[in-house]
Scaffold this motif. Structure first.
Motif, PDB file in Angstrom:
ATOM      1  N   ASN A  85     -11.576   6.104   0.241  1.00  0.00           N
ATOM      2  CA  ASN A  85     -10.310   5.383   0.417  1.00  0.00           C
ATOM      3  C   ASN A  85      -9.960   5.086   1.873  1.00  0.00           C
ATOM      4  N   SER A  86     -10.928   5.154   2.784  1.00  0.00           N
ATOM      5  CA  SER A  86     -10.641   4.766   4.172  1.00  0.00           C
ATOM      6  C   SER A  86     -10.773   3.259   4.292  1.00  0.00           C
ATOM      7  N   MET A  87      -9.854   2.667   5.061  1.00  0.00           N
ATOM      8  CA  MET A  87      -9.929   1.228   5.308  1.00  0.00           C
ATOM      9  C   MET A  87     -10.953   0.965   6.407  1.00  0.00           C
ATOM     10  N   ARG A  92     -12.425  -0.927   1.397  1.00  0.00           N
ATOM     11  CA  ARG A  92     -12.290   0.532   1.398  1.00  0.00           C
ATOM     12  C   ARG A  92     -13.605   1.219   1.056  1.00  0.00           C
ATOM     13  N   VAL A 112     -18.761  -0.125   0.891  1.00  0.00           N
ATOM     14  CA  VAL A 112     -17.404  -0.661   1.011  1.00  0.00           C
ATOM     15  C   VAL A 112     -17.201  -1.782  -0.004  1.00  0.00           C
ATOM     16  N   GLU A 165       0.789  -1.238   0.000  1.00  0.00           N
ATOM     17  CA  GLU A 165       0.000   0.000   0.000  1.00  0.00           C
ATOM     18  C   GLU A 165       0.814   1.277   0.000  1.00  0.00           C
ATOM     19  N   THR A 173      -7.942   3.514  10.702  1.00  0.00           N
ATOM     20  CA  THR A 173      -8.960   2.535  10.296  1.00  0.00           C
ATOM     21  C   THR A 173     -10.331   2.872  10.860  1.00  0.00           C
TER      22      THR A 173
END
Ligand code: SAH
Ligand code: SF4
Ligand code: F3S
Length: 478
Positions: free
Chosen positions: A442-444, A438, A422, A10, A469
């Motif tokens: 683009n947040s996990m 994600r 997601v 990543e 996260t």
């Protein structure tokens, strides 16, 4: 097919990835391929794997069984090169046990150092620059006949458009698709124009076809890659003139629309945008299609106009902030990330404070932050002195990182109690009972596994977070 093993994942720069794939018409020889650097290098390694598999090479993750080792390298900062040199020393030891082993260096460091790696430092048998990968089978053969195998010619038109990259993470969900190569910008700190050559765009039809194939193979996300995607142009000259009146022209906004239309279930991302070239038509296309993710990586480098001028970035603080306003106006919930360099030549305390104040205004969701590292031949190396002491660079970097972490936490906290779409990427790294994926921003997100699987879209209610996260629970399938 074996699975590509991402050693460190990543990152944008300086990280290692070991790749493996299978192939049918094997010649019995094994290729071990290791990649460092940006996403473009990762993507190039898939092109290399494709070219070598055409010659019958099977890719392996086990270096001990390799006949050929290729290391795809990065020159962006000095420590990226140091890491590669250490690896090359390891490989040299392997050659002492196995004299038939071929060790080759690819990518930006190969282009920068050219044959010196082969002749003076005697670290490798083969050197191939980023535009010379079609020549790799010949180069490997030349090594076999005892010749010096070097090809570092840069090209004005090579885009590898016809090569179908070997996806090294079979069963993957997300793929990189290179849409252009090289860079014409000449930012004063940057080595890329020297290692990657002139900017050129790839035929849009081949890009769309590649995205279609990926979707059919089960991929659900593509990231369109270029050093400055906003200057993508097909059949348009650098002066803006149409090259061939009988053919259609394509700019970046139009290309994104073509890719978005492949399927509403294919997410589209892109990297990297350049603040001086990012136009409203790109933002409007992003707002129009739900599957173009509301996330923009817009490297600022510094928050002070004088530093930006010395960096030759082509924009001022005010211009950059106006572009941020345009993003917020046209795509209200868009996530924004950036790159920042601390301690560039002549950076004063006041100029550094302006980077911090710009961060307070923009409130980035994510950032890559670096200490300035002088690179040979760049404009900055020739014109300015690298005069900010190492400890000052380090202290400024820490201040920037600390601020960024607080903004990232705030950004994640704002997501709590919202419901996010997601795309599931697979099992969470920490627990087999949890999946991760994600959001469009683009947040996990990590959530309990239940009956869901990778490649599916689910709606997740966000209940908690860290600065890195989001944690939540699925409320429905899409
Ligand atoms: N094309 C992209 C960036 C490519 S390099 C753009 O224009 O934004 C990725 C990042 O590495 C840059 O944005 C910059 O922040 C950093 N970088 C490049 N050269 C550097 C150097 N000499 N020292 C420190 N960081 C550097
Ligand atoms: Fe380097 Fe600037 Fe080109 Fe980015 S736009 S690759 S920072 S020269
Ligand atoms: Fe590094 Fe070359 Fe990418 S210098 S960041 S691998 S373009």
């Amino acid at each position: 097919m074996s699975i590509g093993n991402k050693v460190i994942d990543e990152g944008m720069q300086g990280e290692a990835t070991i790749l493996a794939s299978d192939n049918s018409a094997a010649n019995g020889k094994k290729l071990y391929l290791e990649s460092y650097g940006c996403q473009m290098n990762f993507s190039d390694s898939e092109v290399v794997a494709s070219i070598m598999s055409g010659e019958g090479y099977q890719t392996t993750r086990n270096i001990e069984e390799a006949d050929v080792i290729l290391i795809n390298t990065c020159s962006i900062r000095e420590n990226a090169e140091t890491r590669v040199r250490n690896r090359l020393t390891d490989f040299k030891k392997k050659k002492e046990d196995n004299p038939d082993l071929v060790v080759g260096i690819l990518g930006c460091m190969a282009e920068r150092l050219k044959k010196s790696l082969l002749e003076e430092e005697k670290l490798v048998d083969l050197v191939a620059g980023p535009d010379a990968y079609r020549d790799l089978p010949n180069l490997v053969e030349e090594v076999g006949t005892g010749q010096k195998a070097v090809n570092v010619l840069l090209s004005r038109d090579e885009t590898y458009a016809d090569i179908s990259p070997v996806r090294l993470d079979q069963g993957g969900i997300s793929a990189f698709v290179t849409i252009m190569r090289g860079c014409d910008n000449m930012c004063s700190f940057c080595v890329v124009p020297f290692t990657r050559g002139r900017e050129r765009s790839r035929d849009p039809q081949t890009i769309v076809q590649e995205c279609r194939d990926l979707f059919e193979k089960g991929y659900r996300e593509v990231t369109l890659l270029g050093q400055n995607v906003d200057s993508y142009r097909w059949n348009i000259s650098s002066k803006g003139e149409i090259r061939d009146e009988n053919l259609p022209t394509t700019n970046f906004a139009q290309l994104m629309e073509m890719v978005a239309l492949v399927s509403p279930d294919l997410r589209v991302r892109f990297s990297t945008s350049h603040p001086k070239d990012m136009t409203d038509d790109v933002l409007e296309i992003m707002a129009k299609y739900e599957n173009i993710c509301p996330y923009i990586h817009l490297p600022v480098q510094s928050g002070h106009s004088d530093v930006l001028y010395r960096m030759n970035r082509g924009y001022s603080r005010e211009w950059y902030l106006e572009r941020i306003d345009a993003i917020k106006r046209i795509i209200p919930d868009c996530a924004i990330s950036t790159d920042i360099i601390t301690g560039f030549c002549g950076e004063t305390e006041e100029e550094h404070q302006d980077t911090l104040s710009l961060m307070d205004i923009v409130q980035y969701d994510f950032a890559y932050m670096f200490k300035y590292s002088e690179r040979p031949k760049t404009l900055a190396e020739r014109k300015f002195e690298d005069d900010v002491p190492e400890e000052v660079k380090g202290r400024r970097l820490n201040e920037i990182i600390e601020k960024q972490l607080s903004h990232a936490l705030l950004s994640n906290q704002r997501q709590i109690r919202t419901v996010q779409k997601v795309l599931i990427e697979g099992l969470s790294k920490r627990s087999e009972e949890h999946l991760c994926g994600r959001t469009g921003r683009n947040s996990m997100v990590v959530f309990p596994k239940s009956e869901y699987q990778k490649g599916q879209y689910v709606m997740v209610r966000i209940d908690d977070c860290t600065s890195a996260t989001l944690l939540g629970e699925v409320v429905s399938k899409c």
